[in-house]
Design an enzyme around this catalytic site. Sequence first.
Site, PDB file in Angstrom:
ATOM      1  N   HIS D 124      95.284   1.384 -27.033  1.00 53.98           N
ATOM      2  CA  HIS D 124      94.768   2.369 -27.993  1.00 53.98           C
ATOM      3  C   HIS D 124      94.176   3.570 -27.253  1.00 53.98           C
ATOM      4  CE1 HIS D 124      92.709   3.970 -31.543  1.00 53.98           C
ATOM      5  NE2 HIS D 124      91.652   4.118 -30.774  1.00 53.98           N
ATOM      6  N   ASP D 153     109.675  33.143 -23.817  1.00 57.51           N
ATOM      7  CA  ASP D 153     109.579  31.709 -23.521  1.00 57.51           C
ATOM      8  C   ASP D 153     108.458  31.538 -22.507  1.00 57.51           C
ATOM      9  OD1 ASP D 153     110.004  28.991 -23.172  1.00 57.51           O
ATOM     10  OD2 ASP D 153     112.169  29.210 -23.353  1.00 57.51           O
ATOM     11  N   TRP D 188      91.109   1.988 -20.986  1.00 59.69           N
ATOM     12  CA  TRP D 188      91.863   3.193 -20.626  1.00 59.69           C
ATOM     13  C   TRP D 188      91.348   3.770 -19.327  1.00 59.69           C
ATOM     14  CZ3 TRP D 188      90.852   8.558 -20.283  1.00 59.69           C
ATOM     15  CH2 TRP D 188      89.548   8.943 -20.565  1.00 59.69           C
ATOM     16  N   SER D 218     102.850  15.343 -15.721  1.00 61.59           N
ATOM     17  CA  SER D 218     103.349  16.197 -16.788  1.00 61.59           C
ATOM     18  C   SER D 218     102.321  17.245 -17.159  1.00 61.59           C
ATOM     19  CB  SER D 218     103.708  15.335 -17.996  1.00 61.59           C
ATOM     20  OG  SER D 218     103.724  16.090 -19.166  1.00 61.59           O
ATOM     21  N   SER D 219     101.072  16.805 -17.318  1.00 60.80           N
ATOM     22  CA  SER D 219     100.040  17.753 -17.752  1.00 60.80           C
ATOM     23  C   SER D 219      99.753  18.790 -16.675  1.00 60.80           C
ATOM     24  CB  SER D 219      98.752  17.011 -18.099  1.00 60.80           C
ATOM     25  OG  SER D 219      98.988  16.157 -19.173  1.00 60.80           O
ATOM     26  N   HIS D 302      85.941  14.206 -17.296  1.00 63.53           N
ATOM     27  CA  HIS D 302      85.192  15.152 -18.088  1.00 63.53           C
ATOM     28  C   HIS D 302      85.928  16.448 -18.374  1.00 63.53           C
ATOM     29  CE1 HIS D 302      81.914  15.647 -20.662  1.00 63.53           C
ATOM     30  NE2 HIS D 302      82.131  16.922 -20.479  1.00 63.53           N
ATOM     31  N   GLU D 304      88.929  16.606 -18.734  1.00 58.22           N
ATOM     32  CA  GLU D 304      89.889  16.148 -19.737  1.00 58.22           C
ATOM     33  C   GLU D 304      89.323  16.276 -21.152  1.00 58.22           C
ATOM     34  OE1 GLU D 304      92.917  15.183 -19.834  1.00 58.22           O
ATOM     35  OE2 GLU D 304      93.081  14.090 -21.712  1.00 58.22           O
ATOM     36  N   TYR D 306      87.374  18.398 -22.261  1.00 63.27           N
ATOM     37  CA  TYR D 306      87.440  19.791 -22.706  1.00 63.27           C
ATOM     38  C   TYR D 306      88.857  20.298 -22.789  1.00 63.27           C
ATOM     39  CZ  TYR D 306      82.549  19.615 -22.919  1.00 63.27           C
ATOM     40  OH  TYR D 306      81.293  19.242 -23.301  1.00 63.27           O
ATOM     41  N   SER D 317      89.141  28.662 -34.786  1.00 65.18           N
ATOM     42  CA  SER D 317      88.780  30.080 -34.837  1.00 65.18           C
ATOM     43  C   SER D 317      89.782  30.851 -35.685  1.00 65.18           C
ATOM     44  CB  SER D 317      88.743  30.671 -33.429  1.00 65.18           C
ATOM     45  OG  SER D 317      87.811  29.988 -32.636  1.00 65.18           O
ATOM     46  N   HIS D 351      77.720  11.998 -15.869  1.00 71.64           N
ATOM     47  CA  HIS D 351      77.063  11.408 -17.032  1.00 71.64           C
ATOM     48  C   HIS D 351      77.875  10.256 -17.633  1.00 71.64           C
ATOM     49  CE1 HIS D 351      79.054  14.649 -19.766  1.00 71.64           C
ATOM     50  NE2 HIS D 351      79.782  13.565 -19.760  1.00 71.64           N
ATOM     51  N   HIS D 352      79.074  10.031 -17.119  1.00 75.98           N
ATOM     52  CA  HIS D 352      79.824   8.865 -17.586  1.00 75.98           C
ATOM     53  C   HIS D 352      79.413   7.601 -16.845  1.00 75.98           C
ATOM     54  CE1 HIS D 352      82.695  11.126 -20.063  1.00 75.98           C
ATOM     55  NE2 HIS D 352      82.495  12.087 -19.195  1.00 75.98           N
ATOM     56  N   THR D 377      78.679  25.733 -26.900  1.00 71.62           N
ATOM     57  CA  THR D 377      79.310  25.053 -28.033  1.00 71.62           C
ATOM     58  C   THR D 377      78.548  25.341 -29.316  1.00 71.62           C
ATOM     59  OG1 THR D 377      79.814  23.331 -26.440  1.00 71.62           O
ATOM     60  CG2 THR D 377      80.285  22.860 -28.731  1.00 71.62           C
ATOM     61  N   LYS D 380      79.343  28.692 -30.572  1.00 74.35           N
ATOM     62  CA  LYS D 380      80.648  28.741 -31.236  1.00 74.35           C
ATOM     63  C   LYS D 380      80.541  28.282 -32.673  1.00 74.35           C
ATOM     64  CE  LYS D 380      84.255  28.511 -28.062  1.00 74.35           C
ATOM     65  NZ  LYS D 380      85.595  28.194 -28.163  1.00 74.35           N
ATOM     66  N   ARG D 499      80.796  -2.290 -26.329  1.00 72.65           N
ATOM     67  CA  ARG D 499      82.153  -1.935 -26.701  1.00 72.65           C
ATOM     68  C   ARG D 499      83.098  -2.996 -26.151  1.00 72.65           C
ATOM     69  NH1 ARG D 499      83.522   2.997 -22.525  1.00 72.65           N
ATOM     70  NH2 ARG D 499      85.349   3.232 -23.833  1.00 72.65           N
TER      71      ARG D 499
END
Lengths: 345, 221, 115, 579
Positions: D124, D153, D188, D218-219, D302, D304, D306, D317, D351-352, D377, D380, D499
């Site tokens: 998941h 393109d 994960w 890929s990313s 982290h 990631e 964002y 927006s 912080h993780h 944030t 925003k 968890r």
Amino acid sequence: MTGQGKHSLQRNRLYPLFASLILLSGCRADMPGFMNPQGPIAQAQRHHFWVIIALVMIVVIPVIIQTPLILWRYRYRGHAVYRPKWDMSRWLDIIMWAVPILIVAILGVYIWRQTHELDPYRPIAGDQPPLEVQVVGYDWKWLFIYPEQGIATLGQLVVPVDRPISFELTSATVLQSFFIPALGSQIDVMNRMVTRLHLEADHPGRFEGKNMQYNGEGFHRQRFVTRAVDDDAFNDFVQRTREQGQPLDRDAYAIIAQKGDNRDVARELGLNTDDTDAVIRFSTVPDGLFHTIMAGSPIDWSAMTITPPQQGTTRTSVIGGPSDNDTAPSSDHPSSSHDRKEAQP
Amino acid sequence: MSQNNVIPIEHNATQDAQKTRHPGLNLGPAHAHEEDTREEMVFGFWVFMMSDLIIFGLLFATYVTMLGGTAGGPGPSELFEMKSAFIETMLLLASSFTFGMASLALKYREDRTRLVFWLVVTLLLGVAFLFFELKDFHTMFDNGGVPSRSGYLSAFFSLVPLHGLHVTGACIWLVALLGQLAVYGLDAPVKTGILRLAILWHFLDIVWIGIFSLVYLGGLS
Amino acid sequence: MSARRLNEHEARECKTEQRSYVWGFALALVLTLIPFALVAFADIERLTLWVTIGACALLQVVVHLRFFMHITLDKNKREDLLLILFTVLILVILCGGTLWILFDLYQRMLPNMMP
Amino acid sequence: MSDAMSSIFGRLGWDALPFWSMLHDHSPMTLINGVIATGAAGMVVLGALAAIVLVSWLGKWKYLWSEWLTSPDHKKIGIMFIVIALVMLARAIIEAVFMRAQQAVGLDGGFLTAEHFGELFTTHGTIMVFFMAMPFLTGIINYVMPLQIGARDLSFPVLNQVSLGLTAAGAALVMISLVLAPFSTGGWTGYPPFTELSYNPGAGVDYWIWAVTLSTLSSTLTGINFAVTIFKKRAPGMKLFRMPLFTWTALCTAILMIFGMPPLTVATGLLALDRYLDFHMFTTDLGGNMMNYVNLFWAFGHPEVYILILPPFGIFSEVFATFSGKRIYGYKILVIATMCIAVLSFTVWLHHFFTMGQSAHINAAFGIATMLIGIPTGVKVYDWMLTMYRGRIRLSVPMVYAIGFIMLFVLGGMTGIILATPSVDYQIHNSLFLVAHFHNMLIPGLLFGMLSATNFWFPKAFGFRLEERWGYRAAFCWIIGFMLAFFPLYVLGLMGMPRRSVAYFEPQYLPWTIMAGIGALVILCALLCLLLQLWVSIRDRHANNVFVGDPLGWPDAGMVGLLTAAGIQLPGAARDLQH
């Protein structure tokens, strides 16, 4: 629990504000975890929790309230003023940046102080010297070694009330996280490494303890009971364990090191296992066991001195009188030490 | 869809075509057309190199944190040899220079003979570097310096051979480019290929500066 | 496939650039030889040695960027310079953070990993 | 013969098949889990077969191959990315429903084995992050961003195809793991030493490593492609500070991909070396050190976060501005805030793992850095509110998602600040509070953003609108289902429920897990509504055609900006949007 700690004043002021959340959390009296704290660390953490919520609410509440209002007032069929080109307001911008910056500045100072104060490595000041406990995480159980007393337990941690506890922790297998929610912080335990944790219980009682870091299929069963008892009961527990526990010898250790939970260990050791809180007590522990496990080196049983059972006077100074707060173990298992229905002192 | 009707896409071809508009290595005035279309390619390759640099940087940091993890196995002073590290450094530095000469030959004279000569010299230097590096690893293996021996050696063998693999890849690319040169001549794709390979080659030399300073000299001092 | 004939301007430019490559090579050579010589022959204090090696390495990286990869302060190279500087910033954050965190962790729970 | 077999199948044996254990062990638990696993495998096989049969029946193989699979067109690649994301979304939601159902009856029991539950939460998480969120936003950026900047393109169309192929291969691996050999149970995040060979010798972790590494590569390539496109292929006149906000967020996301993905490549690569070549990077013995894995993983993890949240910020927006009929409030400030977030996201990864044992000053420093992100944030969020202020708000489907987002996201932000406080994090780390928090950011943030964008730009892509009634139903199911499913997890987390636990022994948890289970069912309804919306829209596509008499097609806000920049006058509806 009515708070008696130093933070009770602020709490009383803050809590009505968050009545809704408390309602959400249901019946608070038997709520496990730090919302119902049993020690100074957890109490401070609950306090921080609410302080932060209060500060952040300054930003959150306007959004929650104003968004529906704006939606209604400027709805498509409404007659409110329409300014499609309005896209800048210096004063609003200044406020929008200044308020969160201010909040974060306050929070920053607050966090810096509280983080240092609640550092799990930082000893808790108290009248008595802290009780040393060494914790070893296995798949899927916790072994508690009391080095001063020369005893060990599995599945149950007994601590005296109002006396700081100083934990040294390591893991015999993978990464785990040792946690007693009602008392305070969790801390990771890792093989070959020693982490430190300082906690204190200020109310007698039974609290859940667990592992928070997934480590395989027995993860959810890796639990233990923390019993906070008064000094007499604690001394009695030590005494009884010395007398009636079984030695933590090579065979017993081999069983512990296998995969399995408390009940599996109890079964393998030939103890009665119909209880979910299987509790095993060890009368003797090889010296330096904790650090041997930590280093991952094989335990050389022959070269280790075994603390002789029932001669604990050489190693401890806190054995009290034989006042019997603990229930007696079942007679047909003299070496076992199940105390299923302990009376709360 | 609609955007094709209304948007002029191409950059203005006359717009400072003579100037070198993109940073780093570039083609000269003789290559006005390629200069104009090649910009994205080279910039994209730069970005890719920077992403790769993060990988190397983290492996360097990991290597430093694993210095203590020898687990009783051999450490840097037992495994490294100053002489071979020096030879490898010299070979790579020289190859960077010869590639520079190749770039010059491409940029100004469009001189295929000279270009091929310098490229071949570069290739030989690169292969020589790889040979000495492999010989080094062989010696290390003989002295018990295998990656499975300790965390420290694992960190070493995840950093230095990765650089070696990059050099190997660059050498293969160079051979491929020489082949393309022979078959297609000095056309636009080959030119941009040489430019990008030059960036890779110089970049690998920069990474090697880190390796010889931190791993070899740091370990031997 | 003979070489293209250069006009006077190009010839001058080519000469300049060739000289720049030679300069770069010479500088890089010196900056390589210094640390190797120090480690091999000199008998100086370790910290000083390390600082010297590090300084030489940094200088040599700059030399490579300047003379071999032509990253200068010119306006048309600004984009790549910014890209490189941003990468360096991220590298400093990530690597510095990694070292800071891990050595702190070692100090507190794994002292035998301190080199 | 056996040599040949083992060289082909390696460690795979017959027991890799999901129903194998069921044939040998007839205990009810094994039977139930075997049936579930076999059902899942059957769905994969049948789904693949159905797709093959359908394409053959329609005679579309050639069309599929030449017009789609080998097409370098950014629009088609974008759509294919989104198709992958939707398929994987469906699978991961079904898994989530199973997990919530298990916990709803999980008071000392339940119907799933611990092993099976472990695979569920691992797949998941892996799917949702790497094969739902990433392809979804990659697809949308792929489709929209070149249009917004007026590029024909992306800069490297073939590289784009390669990226798609890598993601598809990773997703296929995760799917194959349903049929052949179970997936990893390491979560994960795949923390060693649990994922090391000595503790986890099966093929599961290998699946995880390969799937994640393919997706990471890929990313990275996608990020390079996007960044170069935005820097180099803007139409003349499209200055940086005229770019639509979505393109700005796409640029920041691309930069984060370029620099944020390499740490994960390093982490999974080193883990793979540990497993395959007997390295000792993260092992417990011989000087290995798993703390570095955690460090590297979150140095990726982290940014990631964002990567995932910035594109939705851009989408919202545009949505707020469009459906308020008004200019976006504080364009420049929003751009600056986005860039602040992007840079700051590299400074907070510790912080993780506050509870790992580092000093208080490190924890405090990273905690404060985390809170700094809250500032841009928060700005925003207020900018979006002020965009609606004095506008004419139409509550279309994308706008419903946007409203749900803004209301729920601030709550998630608040719990984020709580988690960023080290002293409190010691209590709620690894608990369901954390799970609730990141779902609170990712469902209203990422998923609502993507669904909003899909509703918003669908007419642009296909020439007809998505049907609105089922769209509303889906949106409301999502919002209500989210609240029902995840607010109870906050309470459970405060009560100390870890968890990833398949069962629990505290009766106090039960009402909350049941409520969360009901929420999961509502979310399942939301998924069904989405499918129905798609089906109904396709069925009635002629009635919803948007191209009647409008040569410019559907003018989205970005296009309007672009056309304005190019000095082109717009007819009809498009002109309204200009003012």
